[in-house]
Structures are given as structure tokens and as C-alpha cells.
Scaffold this motif. Sequence first.
Motif, short mmCIF file in Angstrom:
data_model
loop_
_atom_site.label_atom_id
_atom_site.label_comp_id
_atom_site.label_asym_id
_atom_site.label_seq_id
_atom_site.Cartn_x
_atom_site.Cartn_y
_atom_site.Cartn_z
N GLN A 105 8.41 103.63 28.09
CA GLN A 105 8.52 102.52 29.03
C GLN A 105 8.43 103.01 30.47
OE1 GLN A 105 11.34 101.69 31.11
NE2 GLN A 105 13.06 102.86 30.27
N GLY A 106 7.90 102.15 31.33
CA GLY A 106 7.75 102.49 32.74
C GLY A 106 6.60 101.74 33.35
N PRO A 107 6.44 101.84 34.68
CA PRO A 107 5.38 101.11 35.38
C PRO A 107 3.98 101.54 34.92
CG PRO A 107 7.02 101.97 36.91
CD PRO A 107 7.29 102.60 35.59
N PRO A 108 2.96 100.74 35.21
CA PRO A 108 1.59 101.13 34.89
C PRO A 108 1.20 102.42 35.61
CG PRO A 108 1.70 98.80 35.49
CD PRO A 108 3.04 99.40 35.82
N GLY A 109 0.36 103.20 34.96
CA GLY A 109 -0.18 104.39 35.61
C GLY A 109 0.74 105.59 35.62
N THR A 110 1.76 105.60 34.77
CA THR A 110 2.69 106.72 34.76
C THR A 110 2.43 107.72 33.64
OG1 THR A 110 4.24 105.25 33.58
CG2 THR A 110 4.57 105.53 35.95
N GLY A 111 1.40 107.50 32.83
CA GLY A 111 1.02 108.48 31.81
C GLY A 111 1.50 108.17 30.41
N LYS A 112 1.93 106.94 30.15
CA LYS A 112 2.46 106.60 28.83
C LYS A 112 1.39 106.72 27.74
CE LYS A 112 3.80 102.46 30.10
NZ LYS A 112 3.34 102.51 31.51
N THR A 113 0.25 106.07 27.97
CA THR A 113 -0.81 106.09 26.95
C THR A 113 -1.41 107.48 26.81
OG1 THR A 113 -1.32 103.77 27.45
CG2 THR A 113 -3.00 105.04 26.28
N GLU A 114 -1.63 108.17 27.92
CA GLU A 114 -2.20 109.52 27.86
C GLU A 114 -1.26 110.47 27.13
OE1 GLU A 114 -5.25 110.57 28.69
OE2 GLU A 114 -5.62 108.42 28.97
N SER A 115 0.05 110.29 27.31
CA SER A 115 1.01 111.14 26.61
C SER A 115 0.94 110.92 25.11
CB SER A 115 2.43 110.84 27.12
OG SER A 115 2.58 111.26 28.46
N ALA A 116 0.74 109.68 24.70
CA ALA A 116 0.58 109.40 23.27
C ALA A 116 -0.64 110.13 22.71
CB ALA A 116 0.45 107.89 23.04
N LYS A 270 5.37 107.35 50.77
CA LYS A 270 5.51 107.01 49.36
C LYS A 270 4.17 107.20 48.67
CE LYS A 270 7.00 103.36 46.18
NZ LYS A 270 7.49 101.97 46.04
N LEU A 271 4.17 107.96 47.58
CA LEU A 271 2.94 108.19 46.82
C LEU A 271 2.92 107.26 45.60
CD1 LEU A 271 2.74 112.10 46.86
CD2 LEU A 271 1.25 110.50 48.08
N PRO A 272 1.74 106.75 45.24
CA PRO A 272 1.63 105.89 44.05
C PRO A 272 1.78 106.72 42.78
CG PRO A 272 -0.54 106.32 44.96
CD PRO A 272 0.45 106.91 45.94
N PHE A 273 2.02 106.05 41.67
CA PHE A 273 2.13 106.74 40.39
C PHE A 273 0.77 107.33 40.00
CE2 PHE A 273 5.95 103.96 39.68
CZ PHE A 273 6.84 105.00 39.56
N PRO A 274 0.75 108.28 39.05
CA PRO A 274 -0.47 109.06 38.77
C PRO A 274 -1.74 108.25 38.55
CG PRO A 274 1.38 110.05 37.67
CD PRO A 274 1.90 108.76 38.28
N GLY A 275 -1.68 107.14 37.82
CA GLY A 275 -2.90 106.37 37.56
C GLY A 275 -3.54 105.87 38.84
N GLU A 276 -2.74 105.26 39.71
CA GLU A 276 -3.26 104.76 40.98
C GLU A 276 -3.63 105.90 41.91
OE1 GLU A 276 -1.84 102.00 44.79
OE2 GLU A 276 -0.66 102.00 42.93
N LEU A 277 -2.84 106.97 41.91
CA LEU A 277 -3.13 108.12 42.76
C LEU A 277 -4.47 108.73 42.37
CD1 LEU A 277 -2.25 110.09 44.96
CD2 LEU A 277 -1.00 111.38 43.20
#
Length: 343
Positions: A105-116, A270-277
Motif C-alpha cells: 500500500q502507498g501512493p502511486p509511483g512508489t514502486g509497488k507493482t515493480e516490486s511485485a 520536495k521531490l516526487p515519488f519515484p514514478g513521477e520523478l
Amino acid sequence: MKRADIVRLIRAHCDQDNIEFNTVAHYIAQEFESTGEHELASYIMSLISQTRTFVPQDFGETHVYLRPVTIDNAPLPLPECIAGDLRGIINAVSRNMGVNAFLFQGPPGTGKTESAKQLARILSRTLYIVDFNSVIDSHLGETSKNISSLFEEVNQAGKRAVVLFDEIDALALDRINQNDVREMGRATSTLLRELDNLSESVVVIATTNLYDKLDRALTRRFDTSVDFSRYTHEDLEDVGVSIMSQYASQLDFIRSDLKLFKKILHCASKLPFPGELSNTIRSCVAFSDPNNPYDYLRRLFEALSPSTNMSVASLSALGFTVREIEALTGTPRSTVSRMIKEV
């Protein structure tokens, strides 16, 4: 790399324990990645991926609700706290103790799907994603029936697969939420029942951006929940450097500017989460002026610090050197020096 890691790697090879071997090798690659040796880390991950290719037999031809996912070997920079949780999942699955359902769980672009994806690769399993378009049906009662059929496929996959419910909130809204329709409430109840009967040999990963909206009975069905929002500013700087290092290996004009790039990341409030970054960095590089090798850096500064005036005085106050200010603004060094003295 620690001596203990070398011993574990050799022992796993001798025991033909592919899961342990892949786990240790992946951990070693992460260590190289964290110390800035990105090419070596990527090389190790590419070697691992070549030994983990799995071609499903028959099952892939008959499933209706599961779609196989192609997994690449791109590095996945994660904060140590999250990476540690993922290593724990790998350990739990390898011990065959029935710990096999996990919620990311967490905001979009934080690596959830890629981690799976990376977990499936390390565990030498095929990753299947649930096709919600096929599961959710407008006819009364059909969605619940489809969920039951879906889990027949999931349990049939067994230890060959990791099954990903990407954005599971599409199926599992809070049953007592007055804005929820009764049909989806029934679907959630069916989902709960099927999770209770999940085969211990299959690994299920669900992701959600709406953790607080999920039915609490659902979240309790998972053995553990991993919070992907735990990025510090420093973590995101490391992610940005990892992303840019990949472009630096392809584009000559980037290689000498990594120090200035790091400073731009550091100065952003403030930096955006990895997906947006990642999207921001890619766009700045792609749209930059080919006749100005520093244009992508100027674009990046403006994108990450939109409220900061890119004047000589402002950049100097942030700690940028005369050469760096020249690169970002196009103002000659002599002029920059004079303007700084006048401030």
C-alpha cells in the motif's frame, strides 16, 4: 560485499538452492547499487534474470482471468526499510510456512507493482496479473461468480506463480460504505471467502493506493502489509541518481554533470515519488535543446523547484558555484562573478 554473503552464495550453489542463490545475489546487487556501482549492479541482475526464465506449461493457454507479465531486469532502487520488508517476504515464501498473501500500500509511483515483478523474478516464479476487466461484470451476481472462477485459476497455478491483484480496491471497497453499490459488496464478501481458501503454495500480492478505503476484513486476510510511502528526501535523491545514471550510460553529454544533477535534487524542497520523478527526468532529457548540453538541467531545476527564481543571486544563495550557475542560466562566468560580488 561481506564474507558471509559469499559463503551463503557458494553454499546455495552447491545445494542447488535457486531461491537462496537468487536472494543472496539480489542482495549483493542492491549493495553495489547503494554504493554507486550501478553498472555492476545491473550486470548482476541481468545474469540472475538469464537463469530464471520460466515458461508455463499448458496453464498459460487455458486461463481466463490471469494474464502473464513480462519482467525486465531494470534496477529498482528502494529505501532500506522497504527493501528489508521485501527480503522478509522472500524468506517467508522460501520457508513454505503458509505465509503467502501480501498487501503493498502507498501512493502511486512508489514502486509497488515493480516490486511485485522483482519478487516474482527472485522467487523463480511466473508473474500473473488479474484482469479486472474480465472479472467485473455489469450483470447482477456475475462478478461474484467470476471471482470464484478466478481463484480456481489462482489455486491451479500453485507454486509456479505469483498472482498480482494490482489496485485491488477495484474489487474490494468497504462493504459498509454507503456510497458502495450492493453488487460490489457481494463481490468483496466473495473475495474474502476465496482468500480464506487460498492455496498455501501460491503467492498473492495485492496493491492499493486507497488503503484507508479498504474493508478492514480484507486487510486482515493478508499476512503482512508493506507501506511504500516511506521515502525520505535522501532516498528520493538516490532514486534520481540511479535513474539518471542509466541515461548517462546512453548519452555522452550527461556523464560529466552528475554532481550538478545531485545538487539540483538536493535543493528541491520536495521531490516526487519515484514514478513521477522518473517521468520528470525523462521528459527533461527528451525535450532538451541538442545545441545546449545543459538545457536538461535547467528544465529539471524549473520542474523540481518551480517557486525558486533562477537568478544568479538565488542560485548563489543555494550554494551553486559560478560554473554551475553559468550552466543553468547561460550567463558567462565573468558576468556571474561580477553579479555575485555586487549582491
